[in-house]
Design an enzyme around this catalytic site. Structure first.
Site, PDB file in Angstrom:
ATOM      1  N   ASP A  19       0.905  -1.321   0.125  1.00  0.00           N
ATOM      2  CA  ASP A  19      -0.002  -0.071   0.189  1.00  0.00           C
ATOM      3  C   ASP A  19       1.027   1.335  -0.157  1.00  0.00           C
ATOM      4  O   ASP A  19       1.940   1.304   0.571  1.00  0.00           O
ATOM      5  CB  ASP A  19      -1.122   0.011   1.079  1.00  0.00           C
ATOM      6  N   ASN A  67     -10.513  -2.517  -6.294  1.00  0.00           N
ATOM      7  CA  ASN A  67      -9.312  -1.744  -6.953  1.00  0.00           C
ATOM      8  C   ASN A  67     -10.001  -1.385  -8.310  1.00  0.00           C
ATOM      9  O   ASN A  67      -9.506  -0.306  -9.058  1.00  0.00           O
ATOM     10  CB  ASN A  67      -7.914  -2.228  -7.148  1.00  0.00           C
TER      11      ASN A  67
END
Length: 239
Positions: A19, A67
């Protein structure tokens, strides 16, 4: 206080939520795709380092079911980087002897990328020293739902009865079937949540959250996370 027999322990299975790529790029005035490219280099760096440490399994959150909400340009860039990496991995497979596995629903990927994933899985199946698991179009809840549907289908087909269902049996229907649960889960970027990552497999994992963006994550950061893991006293519900 660390237990004596854990002083030199390296987790057999490390899982990482990769991340911070977008924020890394934003801080530098770059497009988000540049952050993902830097993140791909960080993955290569850490995967190689894990191998030198003797880590047996490395699972990385590469692309989640959520996503897809990102811009078409960003999603396309991520998929392109995945394709480049897999082509390189196939080229170097005989040299590196890394086994590849993919967690997630690959049906939404492009035919070309699905083909690369399948080829990487099949060609690396004979290797057993190191295994990298890519969570690709993966969501923990989605994985559990898919596993439940598969078990229900087997019940309907007469292969199982409802009473056959145990934790061990259900685990065989998950994407991670045959893979031991992670001992250590690392999330860089300063965020302190699991984001739908391996909810079944990580119930007794040790989590380490770190304030470094993924593209900047290096061997020293991994060493720090492992040292924190070594200090934990894992009781698994015991006293």
């Amino acid at each position: 206080m660390a237990l004596p027999d854990r002083e030199n322990t390296v987790p057999r299975h490390i899982a990482i939520i990769m991340d911070g790529n977008g924020r890394w790029a934003k801080q530098r005035g770059l497009p988000r795709t540049a952050g993902h490219k830097a993140g791909a280099e960080a993955f290569r760096r850490i995967a190689n380092y894990c191998r030198t440490l003797g880590v047996r399994y490395l699972t990385v959150y590469a692309f989640s079911t959520e996503n897809w909400k990102r811009s078409e340009e960003e999603v396309s860039g991520i998929m392109k980087l995945l394709g480049i990496y897999l082509k390189e991995a196939l080229r170097d497979m005989e040299k590196n002897h890394v086994r590849f596995c993919f967690f997630g629903d690959l049906s939404r990927l492009s035919p070309e990328l699905r083909k690369l994933c399948l080829e990487a899985t099949e060609r690396s199946g004979e290797y057993h020293e190191v295994q990298v698991n890519f969570c690709l179009n993966y969501g923990g809840r989605d994985e559990i739902l898919r596993a439940a549907r598969s078990f229900a289908a087997d019940v309907a087909a007469g292969k199982h009865t409802p009473d056959d269902l145990t934790e061990a049996v259900f685990s065989e229907y998950l994407d991670s079937a045959g893979v031991p649960d992670p001992e250590l889960v690392i999330r860089p970027s300063g965020e302190m949540r699991t984001s739908n990552f391996l909810p079944w497999q990580t119930v007794y994992s040790e989590f380490v959250f770190m304030n470094v963006l993924w593209p900047d994550f290096g061997p020293r950061d991994l060493d720090q996370a492992i040292e924190e893991y070594r200090r934990r006293n894992r009781r698994f519900g015991g006293a």
